[in-house]
Design a protein around this motif. Structure first.
Motif, PDB file in Angstrom:
ATOM      1  N   VAL A 196      54.211  10.882  31.566  1.00  0.00           N
ATOM      2  CA  VAL A 196      54.146  11.689  30.434  1.00  0.00           C
ATOM      3  C   VAL A 196      54.714  13.198  30.556  1.00  0.00           C
ATOM      4  O   VAL A 196      54.437  13.687  31.557  1.00  0.00           O
ATOM      5  CB  VAL A 196      53.220  11.705  29.638  1.00  0.00           C
ATOM      6  N   LYS A 256      52.481  21.327  26.602  1.00  0.00           N
ATOM      7  CA  LYS A 256      51.903  20.374  26.367  1.00  0.00           C
ATOM      8  C   LYS A 256      52.749  19.096  27.018  1.00  0.00           C
ATOM      9  O   LYS A 256      53.889  19.185  27.260  1.00  0.00           O
ATOM     10  CB  LYS A 256      51.831  20.440  25.020  1.00  0.00           C
ATOM     11  N   GLU A 257      51.733  18.017  27.650  1.00  0.00           N
ATOM     12  CA  GLU A 257      52.249  16.881  27.765  1.00  0.00           C
ATOM     13  C   GLU A 257      52.830  16.171  26.377  1.00  0.00           C
ATOM     14  O   GLU A 257      51.288  16.397  25.072  1.00  0.00           O
ATOM     15  CB  GLU A 257      51.388  15.898  28.653  1.00  0.00           C
ATOM     16  N   VAL A 313      56.999  15.474  34.857  1.00  0.00           N
ATOM     17  CA  VAL A 313      56.359  14.718  34.874  1.00  0.00           C
ATOM     18  C   VAL A 313      55.653  15.074  35.041  1.00  0.00           C
ATOM     19  O   VAL A 313      55.343  14.822  36.373  1.00  0.00           O
ATOM     20  CB  VAL A 313      57.805  13.962  34.872  1.00  0.00           C
ATOM     21  N   ASN A 314      54.267  14.669  34.728  1.00  0.00           N
ATOM     22  CA  ASN A 314      52.744  13.956  34.988  1.00  0.00           C
ATOM     23  C   ASN A 314      52.997  12.566  36.065  1.00  0.00           C
ATOM     24  O   ASN A 314      53.200  11.126  35.470  1.00  0.00           O
ATOM     25  CB  ASN A 314      51.528  13.735  33.465  1.00  0.00           C
ATOM     26  N   THR A 365      56.228  17.252  30.193  1.00  0.00           N
ATOM     27  CA  THR A 365      55.734  18.153  29.494  1.00  0.00           C
ATOM     28  C   THR A 365      56.771  19.287  29.217  1.00  0.00           C
ATOM     29  O   THR A 365      57.453  19.745  29.901  1.00  0.00           O
ATOM     30  CB  THR A 365      54.666  18.722  31.206  1.00  0.00           C
ATOM     31  N   SER A 420      50.590  10.007  34.571  1.00  0.00           N
ATOM     32  CA  SER A 420      50.763   8.788  33.295  1.00  0.00           C
ATOM     33  C   SER A 420      52.253   8.835  32.929  1.00  0.00           C
ATOM     34  O   SER A 420      52.588   8.524  31.940  1.00  0.00           O
ATOM     35  CB  SER A 420      50.244  10.053  32.094  1.00  0.00           C
TER      36      SER A 420
END
Length: 686
Positions: free
Chosen positions: A620, A533-534, A614-615, A622, A618
């Motif tokens: 964000v 999940k992010e 990291v995405n 993970t 975004s």
């Protein structure tokens, strides 16, 4: 130091060559002085390999970046103990390290038996020299760790130079476990050279009886123990470093290490039939031959690049050398067998399918079928590419489908063997000996079903595990009961005394108990859970009874890398448990990255947390979380296996207590039919 080490390695090659040629001449002439000089040449080769190996370590520790191998696998900021580890981090150094470990075994054998077994040892020394010579040829002329950095100058010659810093060690190797995993695994590989040499020597020299087995039993057990520890440490390294949530993925190099373990295990079991009944002589000799050849094959797969693996070295032409060596070994074994196969005739035949002999036979067949299945699946992509031009991969589903049923059958046979008598087991004995373990097994299955287990294979595994544990407990109880009645000792002291009187048998039972623990841990994979999940700072992830809160993401600068880490608070039932710090590490020296997993481990389960990156869109992070039940049972089971092997290696305190009733026509296994009043003492082996 580079010239000194290179010269020592070349001189070791010359000594090994003389040990081989002189050994052959000594066998033909039986000249005492020639036998002695060949043995001393073999010892000298070992000492020179020690010097060469320590020279390479010195080059790493002193940051000598004029040497190509050092420059490729180290750098100035690398911790000192990782500079030592770098010895076996690449092709050239790992082959020299192989020579080093094999030399320890060879040196020990040549010294221990220097004035013993005069008819056998010239053959043994010559075979060991031949194996040693092959690896020294590779280390001197094909993949030398002493090559200096050089470039071609304008005149066409070579100009040597020194780099200011090295490329650094592969990030996945910068883990403390890598200090002990390869040495253990290589010690297992090289250790199987000793029983191979004795078996081939006994066959070539037509050495009488089973004495070669008695001489090599401890060497085989030591090699098997190292191989076991190496495999488990490799699994733990893959689990703790690679970040994929598992510890065994049927990787080709993992399989390569497992194959000689299977055949070595078969040999350690079936050799008892040769000692007890004079049976399976051909089988045992070929099990030793195959085990050694599988060790060489494993080295071939790792170093040739013919298989794709995170553990394998880059593709090279070194594979052809190993293929040639394997061909020579196979041809030699076939020649020795066909020339002297009459020497291997069995003295007895199988009397009954319901006997301890049959359990050993089926045990061997299961191990051999598993070995063939794993070898076929591992090599299938290679053969498919050769014949069709396209590589067809064989994944974990194939290996699991074949080997899970075989593993369960092997677990069943582990419990059955001690319940059966030698030669033949009566129906009454079967009913009496199987009643309690069978009831315990059924009860174990019922318990795990009540606890929520629904996976068929997992239920069967736990049922059989309970069955085997009950069998082992009965064996200890029966023996300890007799000793307690005679000596007045308490139960624990009686069990310890029983074990010390027959370390081989009861050490084996401890090994079996450790294997049961490993099976219990393996069956836990049926209940694994995972979530990816992010998650931003302050976000949470739930898995099983745990809730994970991301408190922050920060960075820390270490000497050799930059780490970006998550700070994750773990809660269970809304109560804080601990803080975990999964990391991603970036190594500027070689522009590579690595993962450091954070694990909260209990006997029941592992909470396994990975910082998955990291995405980029975004920004964000993970998080990847696994909940893996019973993993710790695998590691603790491995410790118990090692403890049992050590016990089995210990010399028995005194004569083994063997109890039999004079009026009982059949001797039941263990102490089932023991009659203390008619007990006799004799030296025995089980």
């Amino acid at each position: 130091m580079d010239v000194f080490g290179s010269f020592a390695l070349l001189l070791a090659f010359v000594c090994a060559l003389y040990a081989l040629v002189g050994g052959i001449a000594a066998i033909l002439t039986r000249h005492a002085l020639l036998i002695k000089s060949a043995r001393q040449a073999g010892i000298a080769a070992c000492a020179l390999i020690f010097l060469a190996t320590f020279s390479v370590v010195y080059l790493f520790v002193t940051d000598n970046y004029s040497m190509a191998y050092v420059a490729s696998h180290s750098n100035r900021d690398l911790a000192t103990f990782f500079k030592v580890v770098a010895l076996w981090s690449g092709q050239e150094g790992s082959l020299l390290f192989w020579c080093f470990l094999m030399s320890i075994y060879i040196f020990s054998v040549l010294i221990a038996y220097r004035n013993k077994h005069g008819e056998l040892m010239p053959y043994v020394g010559t075979i060991l020299a031949g194996v040693q010579l092959f690896f020294l040829t590779i280390s001197n002329f094909v993949a030398s760790p002493f090559k200096a950095l050089a470039i071609a100058n304008a005149s066409g010659g070579l100009e040597y130079y020194m780099r200011a810093d090295g490329s650094g060690l592969n990030p996945v190797l910068q883990y403390p476990e890598m200090i002990i995993h390869p040495p253990n695994l290589y010690s297992g590989y090289t250790g199987f050279t000793i029983p191979f040499a004795f078996a081939l020597a006994a066959l070539l020299g037509r050495y009488p009886g089973e004495k070669w087995i008695h001489l090599t039993r401890k060497w085989t057990m030591i090699a098997w123990c190292f191989q076991t520890v190496g495999i488990l440490l490799g699994a733990h390294w893959a689990y703790a470093v690679l970040g994929w949530g598992g510890y065994w993925g049927w990787d080709p190099v993992e399989n390569a290490s497992f194959l000689p373990w299977l055949t070595g295990t078969a040999f350690l079991h079936s050799v008892m039939m040769q000692e007890k009944r004079g049976m399976m002589k051909v089988w045992n000799v070929w099990l030793v031959f195959i085990t050694f050849m599988l060790c060489i094959l494993g080295t071939l797969l790792t170093r040739s690049g013919v298989v794709s693996s995170v553990h394998a070295f880059a593709q090279s032409n070194i594979g052809s050398w190993f293929v040639g060596f394997l061909s020579v070994v196979l041809a030699t074994c076939l020649y020795a067998y066909f020339k002297n196969r009459d020497y291997l005739k069995s003295e007895n035949q199988l009397d009954s399918m319901v006997s301890r002999e049959s359990s050993f036979l089926f045990n061997n067949l299961v191990l051999l079928v598993a070995c063939i299945a794993i070898l076929s699946g591992t090599l299938f992509p290679v053969f498919s590419e050769w014949f069709t031009g396209s590589r067809i991969s064989v994944g974990a589903p194939f290996f699991n489908k074949v080997n899970i049923p075989l593993g369960l059958l092997l677990l069943f046979l582990t419990g059955v063997g001690p319940l059966l008598a030698w030669r033949k087991t009566s129906g009454e004995s079967l009913r009496r000996n199987f009643a309690i373990p069978s009831a315990v097994g059924v009860g174990g299955a019922g318990l795990v079903i009540l606890l929520g287990a629904r996976d068929f294979y997992a239920i069967v595994c736990y049922m059989l595990s309970a069955f085997v544990v009950a069998t082992i407990a009965m064996e200890f109880y029966r023996g300890a009961k007799v000793i307690r009645a005679r000596s007045g000792l308490n139960w624990l002291s009686s069990a310890m005394e029983l074990t010390l009187r027959n370390t081989r048998r009861y050490g084996g039972y401890i090994v079996h108990f450790g294997m049961v623990m490993i099976f219990v841990g393996l069956a836990g994979q049926a209940f694994n859970k995972e979530v990816q999940k992010e998650i931003g700072v302050g976000g949470t992830v739930k898995i099983g009874p745990y809730e994970l809160l991301l408190q922050a993401v920060d960075q820390k600068q270490e000497k050799n890398y930059m780490a970006e880490r998550m700070i994750v608070e773990v809660m269970k039932d809304h109560k804080p448990v601990m803080i975990l710090f999964p990391e991603r590490r970036n190594f500027p020296t070689n522009q590579e990255s690595g993962t450091m997993v954070a694990i909260y481990s209990t006997l029941r389960e592992d909470l396994y947390v990975v910082y998955a990156g990291v995405n980029q869109g975004s920004d964000v992070p993970t998080i990847h979380v696994f909940l893996n039940p019973l993993v710790k049972w695998v590691w603790y089971g491995g410790i118990v296996v090692v403890m049992g092997t050590i016990v089995a290696l210990v010399t028995p305190r005194h004569a083994v207590l063997v109890l039999s009733g004079s009026k009982v026509p059949q001797t039941a296994p263990g102490f089932a039919n023991a009659v203390p009043s008619t007990a006799t003492l004799r030296e025995g082996h089980d």
